[in-house]
Design a protein around this motif. Sequence first.
Motif, mmCIF file in Angstrom:
data_model
loop_
_atom_site.group_PDB
_atom_site.id
_atom_site.type_symbol
_atom_site.label_atom_id
_atom_site.label_comp_id
_atom_site.label_asym_id
_atom_site.label_seq_id
_atom_site.Cartn_x
_atom_site.Cartn_y
_atom_site.Cartn_z
ATOM 1 N N TRP A 1 -9.474 79.996 5.262
ATOM 2 C CA TRP A 1 -9.991 78.757 4.664
ATOM 3 C C TRP A 1 -9.738 78.687 3.165
ATOM 4 O O TRP A 1 -10.319 77.855 2.465
ATOM 5 N N THR A 2 -8.887 79.561 2.640
ATOM 6 C CA THR A 2 -8.435 79.469 1.255
ATOM 7 C C THR A 2 -7.004 78.936 1.247
ATOM 8 O O THR A 2 -6.384 78.765 2.298
ATOM 9 N N ILE A 3 -6.460 78.681 0.077
ATOM 10 C CA ILE A 3 -5.146 78.051 -0.058
ATOM 11 C C ILE A 3 -4.088 78.805 0.746
ATOM 12 O O ILE A 3 -4.027 80.041 0.732
ATOM 13 N N ASP A 4 -3.273 78.056 1.476
ATOM 14 C CA ASP A 4 -2.282 78.617 2.396
ATOM 15 C C ASP A 4 -0.984 78.912 1.649
ATOM 16 O O ASP A 4 -0.317 77.987 1.168
ATOM 17 N N PRO A 5 -0.582 80.184 1.529
ATOM 18 C CA PRO A 5 0.660 80.506 0.799
ATOM 19 C C PRO A 5 1.887 79.817 1.369
ATOM 20 O O PRO A 5 2.777 79.396 0.608
ATOM 21 N N ASP A 6 1.977 79.691 2.696
ATOM 22 C CA ASP A 6 3.131 79.016 3.289
ATOM 23 C C ASP A 6 3.207 77.566 2.828
ATOM 24 O O ASP A 6 4.289 77.044 2.550
ATOM 25 N N ASP A 7 2.061 76.910 2.741
ATOM 26 C CA ASP A 7 2.069 75.519 2.307
ATOM 27 C C ASP A 7 2.365 75.412 0.817
ATOM 28 O O ASP A 7 2.981 74.430 0.374
ATOM 29 N N THR B 1 8.473 72.057 -6.055
ATOM 30 C CA THR B 1 9.623 71.235 -6.431
ATOM 31 C C THR B 1 10.119 71.694 -7.794
ATOM 32 O O THR B 1 9.498 72.542 -8.442
ATOM 33 N N PRO B 2 11.222 71.134 -8.282
ATOM 34 C CA PRO B 2 11.685 71.496 -9.641
ATOM 35 C C PRO B 2 10.664 71.177 -10.735
ATOM 36 O O PRO B 2 10.754 71.726 -11.837
ATOM 37 N N ARG B 3 9.693 70.311 -10.455
ATOM 38 C CA ARG B 3 8.701 69.954 -11.471
ATOM 39 C C ARG B 3 7.447 70.825 -11.418
ATOM 40 O O ARG B 3 6.559 70.681 -12.264
ATOM 41 N N THR B 4 7.361 71.718 -10.439
ATOM 42 C CA THR B 4 6.156 72.546 -10.314
ATOM 43 C C THR B 4 6.037 73.492 -11.500
ATOM 44 O O THR B 4 6.969 74.218 -11.828
ATOM 45 N N LYS B 5 4.865 73.484 -12.141
ATOM 46 C CA LYS B 5 4.612 74.344 -13.296
ATOM 47 C C LYS B 5 3.675 75.502 -12.949
ATOM 48 O O LYS B 5 3.848 76.615 -13.446
ATOM 49 N N ALA B 6 2.665 75.234 -12.122
ATOM 50 C CA ALA B 6 1.641 76.259 -11.892
ATOM 51 C C ALA B 6 1.015 76.107 -10.511
ATOM 52 O O ALA B 6 1.051 75.033 -9.897
ATOM 53 N N ILE B 7 0.442 77.210 -10.042
ATOM 54 C CA ILE B 7 -0.327 77.270 -8.797
ATOM 55 C C ILE B 7 -1.763 77.612 -9.157
ATOM 56 O O ILE B 7 -2.016 78.560 -9.915
ATOM 57 N N VAL B 8 -2.712 76.859 -8.623
ATOM 58 C CA VAL B 8 -4.131 77.176 -8.806
ATOM 59 C C VAL B 8 -4.622 77.830 -7.519
ATOM 60 O O VAL B 8 -4.792 77.168 -6.488
ATOM 61 N N ALA B 9 -4.823 79.128 -7.571
ATOM 62 C CA ALA B 9 -5.282 79.902 -6.412
ATOM 63 C C ALA B 9 -6.798 80.014 -6.485
ATOM 64 O O ALA B 9 -7.338 80.726 -7.343
ATOM 65 N N ARG C 1 0.872 87.429 -1.432
ATOM 66 C CA ARG C 1 1.839 86.399 -1.058
ATOM 67 C C ARG C 1 2.030 85.388 -2.186
ATOM 68 O O ARG C 1 3.150 84.969 -2.490
ATOM 69 N N ILE C 2 0.929 84.980 -2.793
ATOM 70 C CA ILE C 2 1.003 83.957 -3.837
ATOM 71 C C ILE C 2 1.785 84.465 -5.041
ATOM 72 O O ILE C 2 2.621 83.734 -5.603
ATOM 73 N N MET C 3 1.560 85.696 -5.442
ATOM 74 C CA MET C 3 2.287 86.236 -6.594
ATOM 75 C C MET C 3 3.765 86.404 -6.273
ATOM 76 O O MET C 3 4.627 86.196 -7.143
ATOM 77 N N ASP C 4 4.081 86.775 -5.047
ATOM 78 C CA ASP C 4 5.486 86.886 -4.656
ATOM 79 C C ASP C 4 6.170 85.523 -4.755
ATOM 80 O O ASP C 4 7.289 85.407 -5.286
#
Length: 415
Positions: free
Chosen positions: A130-136, A142-150, A162-165
């Motif tokens: 029920w936490t953020i799905d790494p596959d998704d 996209t080329p505009r992605t700057k950051a991931i909020v985990a 998985r997220i750090m990879d």
Amino acid sequence: MTTAMETTEKLSDPSGRGFVDGYRITFPQRQHAYTEAEIAAVVDVMRNAEGQTQGPYLEKFEADFAEFTGANFAFGVSNCTNALKLAGIFSGVGPGDEVIVPGYTYCASAIPFGDLGADLVWADIHPETWTIDPDDIERKITPRTKAIVAVHLLGLPADMRRIMDIADRHGLKVIEDCAQALDCTIDGQHVGTFGDFGCFSFHAAKTMTTLGEGGMLTVKDADIAARVPGIRHNGLAAIPGPRERYWVPAMSNVDSFLDEQWPQNFCLGEAQCALGSEELKSIVPNNELLIEQDLKIRAALADTPEITFPQVVEGGRYVVHQYVMHFDGSAFGKDRNDLLDLLTAKYGIRSIVQYYPLYRFPLFQKMGYGEADTPFLEKWWDDSFSFPWWCGITDEEIEIMTSSLKAAIADLKAG
């Protein structure tokens, strides 16, 4: 009967917390009461601290917190929302950038990045954790992605390996929202130390609170850490070099510390910091008690297949911040609302529903983020709910809640 945290307060928290007349068990507004040692720490600052902010108590709290979490650097701030804002600033988030945020989280996980001008991209949650799905996450880059909020929501660690990879392969910043996850680890490493930044909350509803508000930003990079204090405190800095008179030209300088970046005021008071250092001493035993409560509830409901619980990533220590469960009454044509109607009206249990998918809120819809490709969250959320939860629920209260839940489900099955 009354609950362990019953007060005479009327409901004032829009989250649904607070004592309400007419229920056997309701949600408290705080996880636990302050100890006498914690109260004494605050009184000591009131009586003896020369200054009430930006002093030795802040330095001690930051050092204590860095030691507890294993973070390279820690900075006390006014709340977790502002910790996230600082993380966004130092990640270079701005207009035209995309930031990937789970669709299922508290609104503060997303607001700071929208405020910085970024486009919010909603990620689905994993069916088991029920936490953020790494596959998704990877699908949404996209080329505009700057950051991931985990987000380590509910005290459950997201899959940071998985997220750090993924982030390393795509050159992305990782901002960990640890608001609900102090003392949460993966293979012994504390959340908030995997990514570039960790953001923690000491709000009143958390297991550890500093007089209702407060937060901490952890930072991995030394160069960024050197600039955080100035950005946090209005850009104030010492005037460089020797001076003929200590007051010339003034007592302090103001520097932005970042090109074309205005500083902020996100400071944390000395009394809050003194309390924070004291509360760090009890966070582990309090979390152990919460885990013990969780295990008792899971055991009591083990014969109730209609109720399911989240799983924890391999090697993860969870801390059970809120008690979210999922109800499946599809076999007999009933849903979460039917269940909660019975729990409240017949059995006097004030369960609540929280963490509405963010894209369903009017705010995010008005801002252009009302659409989401989150199929699991869409089918799962409408049957999720939360039991009353605090540190120190008695065995009697656990028995009342679990037996009432089982009885309500039996009622629904019987029609």
